[in-house]
Design a protein around this motif. Structure first.
Motif, short mmCIF file in Angstrom:
data_model
loop_
_atom_site.label_atom_id
_atom_site.label_comp_id
_atom_site.label_asym_id
_atom_site.label_seq_id
_atom_site.Cartn_x
_atom_site.Cartn_y
_atom_site.Cartn_z
N LEU A 177 -14.33 8.53 8.23
CA LEU A 177 -12.93 8.91 8.42
C LEU A 177 -12.01 7.81 7.91
CD1 LEU A 177 -13.16 10.61 11.91
CD2 LEU A 177 -12.64 11.71 9.72
N LEU A 178 -12.40 6.56 8.16
CA LEU A 178 -11.58 5.45 7.68
C LEU A 178 -11.62 5.38 6.16
CD1 LEU A 178 -12.48 2.79 10.39
CD2 LEU A 178 -10.28 3.92 10.06
N ILE A 179 -12.72 5.79 5.59
CA ILE A 179 -12.81 5.83 4.12
C ILE A 179 -11.86 6.90 3.58
CG2 ILE A 179 -14.32 6.50 2.21
CD1 ILE A 179 -16.61 5.07 3.76
N VAL A 180 -11.85 8.04 4.25
CA VAL A 180 -10.97 9.12 3.80
C VAL A 180 -9.49 8.72 3.94
CG1 VAL A 180 -10.24 11.50 4.25
CG2 VAL A 180 -12.66 10.91 4.31
N ALA A 181 -9.20 7.88 4.92
CA ALA A 181 -7.81 7.46 5.11
C ALA A 181 -7.28 6.74 3.87
CB ALA A 181 -7.70 6.55 6.33
N ASP A 182 -8.17 6.11 3.10
CA ASP A 182 -7.75 5.39 1.90
C ASP A 182 -7.79 6.27 0.65
OD1 ASP A 182 -7.42 3.15 3.40
OD2 ASP A 182 -9.24 2.13 2.72
N CYS A 183 -8.05 7.55 0.85
CA CYS A 183 -8.27 8.45 -0.28
C CYS A 183 -7.00 8.65 -1.13
CB CYS A 183 -8.75 9.78 0.28
SG CYS A 183 -8.92 11.03 -0.96
N ARG A 184 -7.20 8.66 -2.45
CA ARG A 184 -6.07 8.86 -3.36
C ARG A 184 -6.52 9.76 -4.51
NH1 ARG A 184 -3.92 5.79 -7.70
NH2 ARG A 184 -5.74 4.43 -7.61
N HIS A 185 -5.58 10.55 -4.98
CA HIS A 185 -5.86 11.46 -6.07
C HIS A 185 -5.69 10.73 -7.39
CE1 HIS A 185 -3.54 13.73 -9.12
NE2 HIS A 185 -4.52 14.60 -9.01
N LYS A 197 -5.36 15.71 2.81
CA LYS A 197 -4.74 14.64 3.62
C LYS A 197 -4.03 15.22 4.84
CE LYS A 197 -5.40 10.41 2.83
NZ LYS A 197 -4.93 9.31 2.03
N LYS A 198 -3.35 16.37 4.60
CA LYS A 198 -2.61 17.01 5.69
C LYS A 198 -3.58 17.41 6.80
CE LYS A 198 1.05 20.37 6.18
NZ LYS A 198 1.56 21.62 5.60
N HIS A 199 -4.70 17.96 6.37
CA HIS A 199 -5.70 18.37 7.34
C HIS A 199 -6.23 17.17 8.13
CE1 HIS A 199 -8.36 21.57 8.74
NE2 HIS A 199 -9.24 20.60 8.95
N PHE A 200 -6.45 16.10 7.40
CA PHE A 200 -6.92 14.85 8.03
C PHE A 200 -5.98 14.45 9.16
CE2 PHE A 200 -6.77 10.19 8.30
CZ PHE A 200 -8.11 9.87 8.47
N TYR A 201 -4.68 14.45 8.88
CA TYR A 201 -3.73 13.97 9.88
C TYR A 201 -3.53 14.96 11.02
CZ TYR A 201 -2.76 9.70 7.46
OH TYR A 201 -2.90 8.46 6.91
N ALA A 206 -4.83 15.76 16.87
CA ALA A 206 -5.46 16.51 17.95
C ALA A 206 -6.41 15.65 18.76
CB ALA A 206 -6.20 17.71 17.37
N ARG A 207 -6.84 14.54 18.19
CA ARG A 207 -7.84 13.71 18.90
C ARG A 207 -7.44 12.24 18.94
NH1 ARG A 207 -12.37 17.24 18.71
NH2 ARG A 207 -11.99 18.68 17.02
N PRO A 208 -6.53 11.92 19.83
CA PRO A 208 -6.09 10.51 19.89
C PRO A 208 -7.24 9.56 20.28
CG PRO A 208 -5.19 11.79 21.72
CD PRO A 208 -5.86 12.76 20.81
N LEU A 266 1.22 7.36 8.53
CA LEU A 266 1.85 6.96 7.27
C LEU A 266 0.89 7.20 6.12
CD1 LEU A 266 3.34 3.62 8.62
CD2 LEU A 266 4.51 5.81 8.37
N ARG A 267 1.42 7.78 5.04
CA ARG A 267 0.53 8.24 3.98
C ARG A 267 0.16 7.22 2.90
NH1 ARG A 267 0.28 13.95 4.57
NH2 ARG A 267 0.63 14.17 6.80
N PRO A 268 0.95 6.19 2.67
CA PRO A 268 0.57 5.28 1.58
C PRO A 268 -0.84 4.73 1.79
CG PRO A 268 2.71 4.67 2.43
CD PRO A 268 2.16 5.71 3.35
#
Lengths: 358, 452
Positions: A177-185, A197-201, A206-208, A266-268
């Motif tokens: 999940l942390l790897i996906v957080a850095d994902c860029r197109h 990305k939207k789905h990720f967030y 939903a799961r704090p 934050l998305r960056p």
């Protein structure tokens, strides 16, 4: 404000027809970047260097696509996006970064078509990875790579996979999940990437609880500074006396800033952009962000200086900085920066635990 | 059940009156008997320390040498015992000597029974001293580990236990010239530990580092021991055995002074282990088990000289500093490119020196009087006098053992060869010196992987 030589190189990259040409252009770009290193501000340097990497990867994927068409495998049956993770995702690639990549493609209408699409993208990723290897990008040791079926999926399966990871929340899932957080197109349909990305967030919201697990993973790497303010160097082996800049300075900061950014949605993806966004979101103060950015830029600089081994034509780097590279002033600055990094780690810990209590 | 009890009680009643008619042993007789019993127990504990060294050395070295490293300890313990009986004991404690060496009691033939006012059985005293001599020998092996020929162990045992160690023991314990000066070394920080370490230093310098220990650029590699659990157990063995070593060195139980000695021993060892763990943690960012274990041992080595001369707070300080010292000493020897596989130089050498000098700082006048050796240390109004004597004993004994050992080993090196060949070192001494591996299954697998 791009360097004119580089602009020319970028144009040539986007027009190159052969991998051998791309390799030559990469070598040329490297020597240009080497020449610019002393004069350019470091953030600008990284921006330009990563521009070159993006262009190379983009072109390599396009060439892979073309080659598949030539060899009769056809063209992409559905839109797709080529994704970068790791340092590529964070726009922090050095001259010797490896491939961390993935592919997301649109869901096909029928099962049959989906099978065909899966087949096509398996071929495409394999080809792209091979071409990039020829250009000197070693494959990811952790196997986070588009040629790995786990990272090359249709949109629906990507979402399932994310949900599964959020559900399991074990150590490995959290790492993913942390790897996906850095994902860029980097190539293909940007829309697909945005939806991912939207789905990720939304899953994240939903799961704090997941944040606690992310914190454990995030502060796992310690800043390499001891209780007496001394540097913690490698004790034994061929790197004895050197300092592990990658895992003892750079990665801990990346991790800490990422966790703060992810918590604030934050998305960056780049660490410096994340710090700016965190100031905007009033999570950290202007002064804190300035101190963190300065320390981080110093680590980025040392990371560039760290030993480079050219192994089998690959640009490699083990992230360890030999003692003889460090002047007295640099050691002092390194110590100060590591202390700043330690402060950041504490802040993240406090922030995360504080939020969980609420 | 009831029947049995009645029978037993009846039997006892018959016995007791009978005993009343026998001669009651005199107080002196009882005293000698109790002392002998205590020292015998202490000797057994010290001999069990050989078990500690077997585990320590084997655990700190690689699998391919394990059988050799462990087995040779029993061999040299055996050979050393014979040599000490024949020669060594006479040089250390023979009554017809001078200030440099003793003469007499060669091929020692002790009285069968002790005389009433002997204070201690002679044969028990011999066994106790023999145990010490062979412990010093086992410390010296630390410098030989993983590359010395078995034959060199044989020759060096003869010289070390026959001459080198007994001379030092005579100087300090046998009424020699350092004893005259009042050198305080209660149970042998210098006599046993520094002597062993000085021999180890001579050996490791002559042998040169193990293959693969140091790189061309001066950096060193970590050659990890094959079993850290062995090493840890070894330290516990040694720790327990040390009560025989130190507390047994009172060689009497009369006033119960051995209890105080044991007390100091325990808290110093504890301080050593804790200090080493903390210092390695602070300096390396991660706490190092090996350093911690060495710290415990260093605390024990250091308090060995001073356990009978200092107050508890000083015992703690001595232990703490020994733990810190051992950490830096390890680093120092590595920097000097001296390969010290079992850390004998740091644990027994550096800590042995520190423990002996510590007397010159912390010895109290009352305890010096109780022990009957030397004077008070610097911090107890004794001035620099005792410190100087301690310093002298360290320098003289350390240099003497180093020089003589170096000379003997140099002759061995030139005449018969000291180190095994490169091939033998790589396949392991188990195979090259004994023909079979201590871990046959594992090593067979390794061999297959090597050939594949």
């Amino acid at each position: 404000m791009n360097d004119p030589v580089l602009v020319q190189l970028l144009l040539q990259i986007s027009a190159a027809e052969l991998t051998a040409a791309l390799r030559r252009l990469r070598d040329a770009a490297h020597s240009r970047m080497d020449a610019l290193f002393p004069s350019l501000p470091l953030d600008e340097y990284y921006r330009q260097l990563n521009g070159v990497h993006d262009a190379l990867i983009r072109r390599a994927v396009a060439l892979a696509e073309a080659e598949l068409a030539r060899s009769g495998t056809g063209s992409p049956p559905v839109p797709y996006a080529y994704l970068l993770f790791g340092s590529g995702g964070r726009k922090e690639q050095t001259l010797s970064s490896d491939q961390d990549s993935g592919i997301i493609y649109e869901n096909a209408e029928t099962e049959e078509k989906e099978l065909a699409a899966g087949n096509y993208f398996a071929h495409l990723s394999e080809k792209a990875v091979a071409l990039l290897q020829e250009i000197g990008y070693p494959p990811c040791e952790g196997n986070v790579i588009s040629a790995n079926p786990q990272w090359c999926l249709p949109e629906s399966r990507w979402k399932q996979q994310l949900e599964g990871w959020f559900e399991t929340a074990d150590w490995e899932s959290v790492r993913y999940l942390l790897i996906v957080a850095d994902c860029r197109h980097v190539y293909g349909s940007e829309e697909l990437f945005t939806r991912l990305k939207k789905h990720f967030y939304s899953d994240m919201l939903a799961r704090p609880v997941i944040v606690q697990r992310m914190l454990d993973n995030t502060i796992r790497h310690k800043m390499l500074i001891g209780v007496f303010g001394q540097l913690l160097k490698e004790q034994y082996g061929e790197d004895a006396g050197s300092i592990d800049i990658k895992y003892g300075a750079y990665i801990p900061m990346v991790n800490a800033v990422r966790l703060m950014a992810v918590q604030s949605q934050l998305r960056p993806t780049s660490t410096l952009e994340r710090l700016n966004a965190l100031v905007q979101a009033e999570v950290v103060t202007q002064e804190e962000a300035a101190a963190y950015s300065e320390a981080f830029l110093f680590f980025l600089k040392l990371r560039m200086i760290a030993t480079e081994n050219n192994k089998d034509g690959m640009y490699m780097n083990n992230g360890k900085l030999a003692n003889h590279h460090l002047t007295k002033e640099m050691i002092e600055e390194l110590k100060q920066s590591l202390k700043v990094g330690k402060r950041l780690q504490r802040q993240v810990q406090k922030l995360t635990l504080g939020r969980l209590k609420k | 059940m009831v029947k049995k009890m009645i029978l037993t009680v009846g039997a006892l009643l018959l016995l007791f009156p009978a005993m009343a008619f026998a001669d009651a042993p005199s107080t002196a007789m009882l005293n000698t008997g109790l002392n002998s019993l205590w020292v015998m127990l202490a000797a057994i504990l010290v001999i069990l320390m050989q078990g500690g060294f077997i585990l320590l050395e084997a655990g700190s070295t690689r699998m391919k040498n394990a059988g050799h490293v462990a087995g040779k300890t029993i061999f040299t313990f055996g050979l050393g015992s014979l040599i000490y009986w024949a020669v060594g004991y006479g040089i250390a404690f023979g009554e017809n000597g001078n200030l440099l060496y003793g003469l007499g009691k060669f091929f020692y033939n002790p009285p069968v029974l002790y005389s009433e006012d002997a204070g201690l059985s002679d044969s028990v005293f011999f066994i106790f001293q023999l145990a010490f001599a062979t412990i010093s020998l086992s410390i010296a092996w630390g410098g030989f580990a993983e590359r010395a020929k078995l034959s060199s162990y044989l020759i060096f045992t003869i010289v070390f236990v026959g001459v080198i160690y007994p001379m030092v023991a005579h100087w300090i314990w046998g009424g020699g010239w350092l004893a005259e000066d009042g050198a305080q070394d209660f149970a042998g920080s210098t006599v046993v530990h520094l002597s062993g370490a000085a021999a180890a230093l001579a050996a490791t310098i002559l042998l040169k580092p193990r293959i693969g220990k140091f790189n061309k650029d001066g950096s060193s590699n970590q050659i990890l021991g094959h079993n850290q659990v062995y090493t840890t157990l070894a330290v516990l063995f040694l720790w327990v055995g040390w009560f025989g070593f130190n507390a047994g060195s009172t060689v009497a139980i009369e006033t119960g002074f051995f209890g105080y000695v044991a007390f100091n021993t325990q808290i110093a060892a504890a301080a050593g282990a804790v200090a080493a763990m903390l210092i390695s943690w602070a300096f390396l960012g991660k706490s190092d088990i090996t350093t911690m274990l060495n710290g415990g041992l260093a605390g024990l080595v250091a308090i060995t000289a001073s356990c009978a001369f200092v107050e508890p707070w000083a015992a703690v300080v001595i232990g703490l500093l020994a733990g810190v010292l051992v950490f830096f000493s390890q680093k120092f020897f590595e920097k000097m490119k001296i390969d010290d596989p079992i850390f004998a130089l740091s644990v027994h050498g550096a800590a042995g020196v520190w423990g002996t000098l510590a007397n010159g700082l912390f010895a109290t006048p009352e305890l010096a009087e109780t022990a009957g050796v030397g004077k008070a240390g610097l911090f107890y109004g004794g001035g620099l006098e005792q410190l100087w004597v301690q310093f002298l004993s360290v320098v003289v004994c350390g240099l003497f053992v180093f020089i003589v050992s170096f000379a003997v080993l140099y002759v061995i090196k030139k005449a018969a060869g000291f180190r095994v060949t490169e091939e033998q070192e790589i396949i392991g001494l188990d195979l090259s010196e004994h023909g079979a591996y201590g871990y046959p299954e594992q090593m067979k697998k390794a061999q297959q992987n090597l050939n594949a």
